[in-house]
Design a protein around this motif. Structure first.
Motif, PDB file in Angstrom:
ATOM      1  N   GLY A   1     -47.532 -74.865 -10.416  1.00 47.41           N
ATOM      2  CA  GLY A   1     -46.085 -75.304 -10.381  1.00 47.41           C
ATOM      3  C   GLY A   1     -45.972 -76.821 -10.206  1.00 47.41           C
ATOM      4  O   GLY A   1     -46.461 -77.599 -10.944  1.00 47.41           O
ATOM      5  N   GLY A   2     -45.317 -77.026  -9.205  1.00 45.66           N
ATOM      6  CA  GLY A   2     -44.956 -78.302  -8.580  1.00 45.66           C
ATOM      7  C   GLY A   2     -45.833 -78.928  -7.540  1.00 45.66           C
ATOM      8  O   GLY A   2     -45.208 -79.745  -6.841  1.00 45.66           O
ATOM      9  N   HIS A   3     -46.906 -78.220  -7.222  1.00 43.91           N
ATOM     10  CA  HIS A   3     -47.670 -78.734  -6.122  1.00 43.91           C
ATOM     11  C   HIS A   3     -48.031 -80.322  -5.861  1.00 43.91           C
ATOM     12  O   HIS A   3     -49.163 -80.566  -6.383  1.00 43.91           O
ATOM     13  N   ILE A   4     -47.263 -81.168  -5.686  1.00 46.16           N
ATOM     14  CA  ILE A   4     -47.642 -82.503  -5.441  1.00 46.16           C
ATOM     15  C   ILE A   4     -47.842 -82.952  -4.149  1.00 46.16           C
ATOM     16  O   ILE A   4     -48.170 -84.268  -3.988  1.00 46.16           O
TER      17      ILE A   4
ATOM     18  N   TYR B   1     -55.664 -77.658  -3.516  1.00 49.97           N
ATOM     19  CA  TYR B   1     -54.583 -78.416  -4.038  1.00 49.97           C
ATOM     20  C   TYR B   1     -54.576 -79.807  -3.363  1.00 49.97           C
ATOM     21  O   TYR B   1     -54.032 -80.855  -3.818  1.00 49.97           O
TER      22      TYR B   1
ATOM     23  N   GLN C   1     -54.326 -83.198  -5.010  1.00 48.15           N
ATOM     24  CA  GLN C   1     -53.084 -84.147  -4.960  1.00 48.15           C
ATOM     25  C   GLN C   1     -53.581 -85.411  -4.312  1.00 48.15           C
ATOM     26  O   GLN C   1     -53.165 -86.516  -5.000  1.00 48.15           O
TER      27      GLN C   1
ATOM     28  N   THR D   1     -36.621 -71.643  -2.790  1.00 52.38           N
ATOM     29  CA  THR D   1     -37.524 -70.782  -3.341  1.00 52.38           C
ATOM     30  C   THR D   1     -37.646 -69.580  -2.770  1.00 52.38           C
ATOM     31  O   THR D   1     -38.211 -68.467  -3.285  1.00 52.38           O
TER      32      THR D   1
ATOM     33  N   PRO E   1     -35.045 -77.004  -8.171  1.00 50.81           N
ATOM     34  CA  PRO E   1     -35.253 -78.456  -8.105  1.00 50.81           C
ATOM     35  C   PRO E   1     -34.158 -79.307  -7.845  1.00 50.81           C
ATOM     36  O   PRO E   1     -34.295 -80.157  -6.965  1.00 50.81           O
TER      37      PRO E   1
ATOM     38  N   ASN F   1     -45.067 -87.554   2.026  1.00 55.43           N
ATOM     39  CA  ASN F   1     -46.048 -86.890   1.331  1.00 55.43           C
ATOM     40  C   ASN F   1     -47.577 -87.629   1.528  1.00 55.43           C
ATOM     41  O   ASN F   1     -47.466 -88.685   1.153  1.00 55.43           O
TER      42      ASN F   1
END
Length: 188
Positions: free
Chosen positions: A4-7, A29, A33, A90, A106, A129
């Motif tokens: 999905g959107g795992h950043i 992941y 990343q 989610t 989102p 992050n």
């Protein structure tokens, strides 16, 4: 669960703690990343060398006038807000409960990131992050960015841990307790 959107390693860590991602998948992941962030910053440096250099390579550092403790606190709180919002937006139980209110995940996540940036850019440049912070430090490769790097890993991981614990154990436990007392009440 797909990528999905795992950043963000902090979000991945939070999902691992909530048992939504396996340990092997979480580690893979996080490695991906970090490698992606390093490559991304390298590309930015290659195509925008002057803005890259004039803006410090986008590296996160503790701003002058702030202590490392303040910066660490900002990263913990900022990441808590982000990871808690990801959990809330989610949560499959939430979407079933609030099906009359269509919410795209989102939107609240993006708004949380925006609000965290407003609060923390002056202090740390907003990490939240670890992969992004690492990518910038690797390519920019300046002493201050490396000296402060631990803040951009410890803060987000502690914030993610707190958000996962709060969401999984405090909120869920309260909901289960409330449901149990509702069901055991003979007047209902």
């Amino acid at each position: 669960m797909h990528a999905g959107g795992h950043i963000n390693p902090a979000v991945t860590f939070g999902l691992f703690l909530a048992r939504k991602v396996s340990l092997v998948r979480a580690v893979l992941y996080i490695v991906a990343q970090c490698l992606g962030a390093i490559c991304g910053v390298g590309i930015v440096k290659g195509i925008m060398k002057h803005p890259y250099n004039s803006l410090g390579g986008g590296a996160n550092e503790v701003a002058s006038g702030y202590s490392r403790g303040t910066a660490l606190g900002a990263e913990i709180i900022g990441t808590f807000v982000l990871v808690y919002t990801v959990f809330s937006a989610t949560d499959p139980k939430r979407s079933a409960r609030d099906s009359h209110v269509p919410v795209l995940a989102p939107l609240p996540i993006g708004f949380a990131v925006f609000m965290v940036h407003l609060a923390t850019i002056p202090i740390t440049g907003t990490g939240i992050n670890p992969a992004r912070s690492l990518g910038a430090a690797v390519i920019y490769n300046q002493k201050k960015a490396w000296d402060d790097q631990w803040i951009f890993w410890v803060g987000p991981f502690v914030g993610a841990l707190a958000a996962a614990a709060y969401h999984q154990y405090i909120l869920r436990a309260a909901a289960i307790k409330a449901l149990g007392s509702f069901r055991s009440n003979p007047t209902n």
